[in-house]
Scaffold this motif. Structure first.
Motif, mmCIF file in Angstrom:
data_model
loop_
_atom_site.group_PDB
_atom_site.id
_atom_site.type_symbol
_atom_site.label_atom_id
_atom_site.label_comp_id
_atom_site.label_asym_id
_atom_site.label_seq_id
_atom_site.Cartn_x
_atom_site.Cartn_y
_atom_site.Cartn_z
ATOM 1 N N PRO A 1 -19.138 9.788 -10.419
ATOM 2 C CA PRO A 1 -19.100 8.394 -10.872
ATOM 3 C C PRO A 1 -18.258 7.527 -9.934
ATOM 4 O O PRO A 1 -17.211 7.968 -9.447
ATOM 5 N N PRO A 2 -18.686 6.297 -9.686
ATOM 6 C CA PRO A 2 -17.958 5.400 -8.783
ATOM 7 C C PRO A 2 -16.489 5.212 -9.187
ATOM 8 O O PRO A 2 -15.618 5.113 -8.329
ATOM 9 N N GLU A 3 -16.232 5.176 -10.469
ATOM 10 C CA GLU A 3 -14.849 5.009 -10.938
ATOM 11 C C GLU A 3 -13.981 6.186 -10.483
ATOM 12 O O GLU A 3 -12.835 6.002 -10.049
ATOM 13 N N LEU A 4 -14.532 7.402 -10.546
ATOM 14 C CA LEU A 4 -13.801 8.590 -10.104
ATOM 15 C C LEU A 4 -13.591 8.557 -8.596
ATOM 16 O O LEU A 4 -12.503 8.896 -8.108
ATOM 17 N N VAL A 5 -14.597 8.129 -7.857
ATOM 18 C CA VAL A 5 -14.469 8.003 -6.400
ATOM 19 C C VAL A 5 -13.337 7.044 -6.055
ATOM 20 O O VAL A 5 -12.499 7.326 -5.203
ATOM 21 N N GLU A 6 -13.290 5.922 -6.747
ATOM 22 C CA GLU A 6 -12.251 4.916 -6.483
ATOM 23 C C GLU A 6 -10.867 5.437 -6.848
ATOM 24 O O GLU A 6 -9.901 5.242 -6.111
ATOM 25 N N LEU A 7 -10.763 6.123 -7.980
ATOM 26 C CA LEU A 7 -9.474 6.696 -8.375
ATOM 27 C C LEU A 7 -9.005 7.736 -7.363
ATOM 28 O O LEU A 7 -7.830 7.771 -6.992
ATOM 29 N N ARG A 8 -9.915 8.550 -6.909
ATOM 30 C CA ARG A 8 -9.561 9.569 -5.908
ATOM 31 C C ARG A 8 -9.143 8.916 -4.596
ATOM 32 O O ARG A 8 -8.216 9.390 -3.933
ATOM 33 N N ARG A 9 -9.811 7.841 -4.220
ATOM 34 C CA ARG A 9 -9.438 7.117 -2.997
ATOM 35 C C ARG A 9 -8.012 6.579 -3.138
ATOM 36 O O ARG A 9 -7.216 6.662 -2.203
ATOM 37 N N SER A 10 -7.705 6.058 -4.301
ATOM 38 C CA SER A 10 -6.351 5.552 -4.552
ATOM 39 C C SER A 10 -5.326 6.682 -4.473
ATOM 40 O O SER A 10 -4.262 6.527 -3.856
ATOM 41 N N ILE A 11 -5.643 7.811 -5.074
ATOM 42 C CA ILE A 11 -4.744 8.972 -5.027
ATOM 43 C C ILE A 11 -4.545 9.426 -3.590
ATOM 44 O O ILE A 11 -3.417 9.729 -3.177
ATOM 45 N N ASP A 12 -5.617 9.462 -2.815
ATOM 46 C CA ASP A 12 -5.507 9.864 -1.408
ATOM 47 C C ASP A 12 -4.591 8.921 -0.632
ATOM 48 O O ASP A 12 -3.784 9.366 0.199
ATOM 49 N N ASN A 13 -4.700 7.631 -0.906
ATOM 50 C CA ASN A 13 -3.838 6.652 -0.236
ATOM 51 C C ASN A 13 -2.375 6.842 -0.631
ATOM 52 O O ASN A 13 -1.479 6.756 0.212
ATOM 53 N N ILE A 14 -2.146 7.096 -1.901
ATOM 54 C CA ILE A 14 -0.778 7.333 -2.372
ATOM 55 C C ILE A 14 -0.211 8.603 -1.738
ATOM 56 O O ILE A 14 0.945 8.631 -1.296
ATOM 57 N N ASP A 15 -1.033 9.657 -1.673
ATOM 58 C CA ASP A 15 -0.588 10.903 -1.035
ATOM 59 C C ASP A 15 -0.204 10.658 0.422
ATOM 60 O O ASP A 15 0.821 11.165 0.897
ATOM 61 N N ALA A 16 -1.011 9.877 1.123
ATOM 62 C CA ALA A 16 -0.699 9.563 2.527
ATOM 63 C C ALA A 16 0.616 8.798 2.627
ATOM 64 O O ALA A 16 1.447 9.089 3.491
ATOM 65 N N ALA A 17 0.818 7.840 1.722
ATOM 66 C CA ALA A 17 2.070 7.073 1.728
ATOM 67 C C ALA A 17 3.262 7.984 1.462
ATOM 68 O O ALA A 17 4.309 7.854 2.110
ATOM 69 N N LEU A 18 3.109 8.919 0.511
ATOM 70 C CA LEU A 18 4.198 9.856 0.226
ATOM 71 C C LEU A 18 4.562 10.685 1.458
ATOM 72 O O LEU A 18 5.741 10.884 1.751
ATOM 73 N N ILE A 19 3.564 11.164 2.161
ATOM 74 C CA ILE A 19 3.821 11.970 3.361
ATOM 75 C C ILE A 19 4.537 11.141 4.419
ATOM 76 O O ILE A 19 5.514 11.598 5.023
ATOM 77 N N HIS A 20 4.093 9.910 4.609
ATOM 78 C CA HIS A 20 4.750 9.040 5.594
ATOM 79 C C HIS A 20 6.194 8.744 5.188
ATOM 80 O O HIS A 20 7.089 8.747 6.038
ATOM 81 N N LEU A 21 6.420 8.511 3.904
ATOM 82 C CA LEU A 21 7.780 8.257 3.426
ATOM 83 C C LEU A 21 8.667 9.483 3.585
ATOM 84 O O LEU A 21 9.829 9.362 3.999
ATOM 85 N N LEU A 22 8.134 10.655 3.273
ATOM 86 C CA LEU A 22 8.916 11.884 3.463
ATOM 87 C C LEU A 22 9.246 12.088 4.943
ATOM 88 O O LEU A 22 10.363 12.495 5.282
ATOM 89 N N ALA A 23 8.294 11.807 5.808
ATOM 90 C CA ALA A 23 8.553 11.943 7.246
ATOM 91 C C ALA A 23 9.686 11.010 7.668
ATOM 92 O O ALA A 23 10.586 11.419 8.419
ATOM 93 N N GLU A 24 9.668 9.775 7.196
ATOM 94 C CA GLU A 24 10.737 8.827 7.522
ATOM 95 C C GLU A 24 12.071 9.295 6.958
ATOM 96 O O GLU A 24 13.101 9.189 7.604
#
Length: 98
Positions: free
Chosen positions: A5-28
């Protein structure tokens, strides 16, 4: 296989973006703590600072509660990060003694 479902795709995209931000923040964060470890080694300070760690845990538990995040989870996560930082600081201190 059914279509996602498109809603699930969008939620997963948001989660992926948050995960990327977390990794960048941990690296900093680890870049900053690397510098702290080098400074502590140069000043012959101990790798761990239990008083600061205790204050950080209390502060982040409060932030977690205010944010609707389980404070026990936040404390466990921070304990893991702190343990890794202390390990890095010990390695830096040992390398400075060579």
């Amino acid at each position: 296989m059914s279509e996602v479902p498109p809603e699930l795709v969008e939620l997963r995209r948001s989660i992926d973006n948050i995960d990327a931000a977390l990794i960048h923040l941990l690296a900093e964060r680890f870049k900053a703590t690397q510098t702290v470890g080098e400074l502590k080694a140069r000043l012959r300070m101990p790798p761990a600072d239990p008083g600061r760690e205790e204050r950080q845990v209390a502060r982040l538990r409060t932030l977690a509660e205010e944010s609707g995040l389980d404070p026990v989870f936040a404390e466990k996560f921070l304990a893991f990060v702190i343990a890794e930082v202390i390990h890095h600081h010990e390695q830096i201190a040992e390398a400075g003694q060579d």
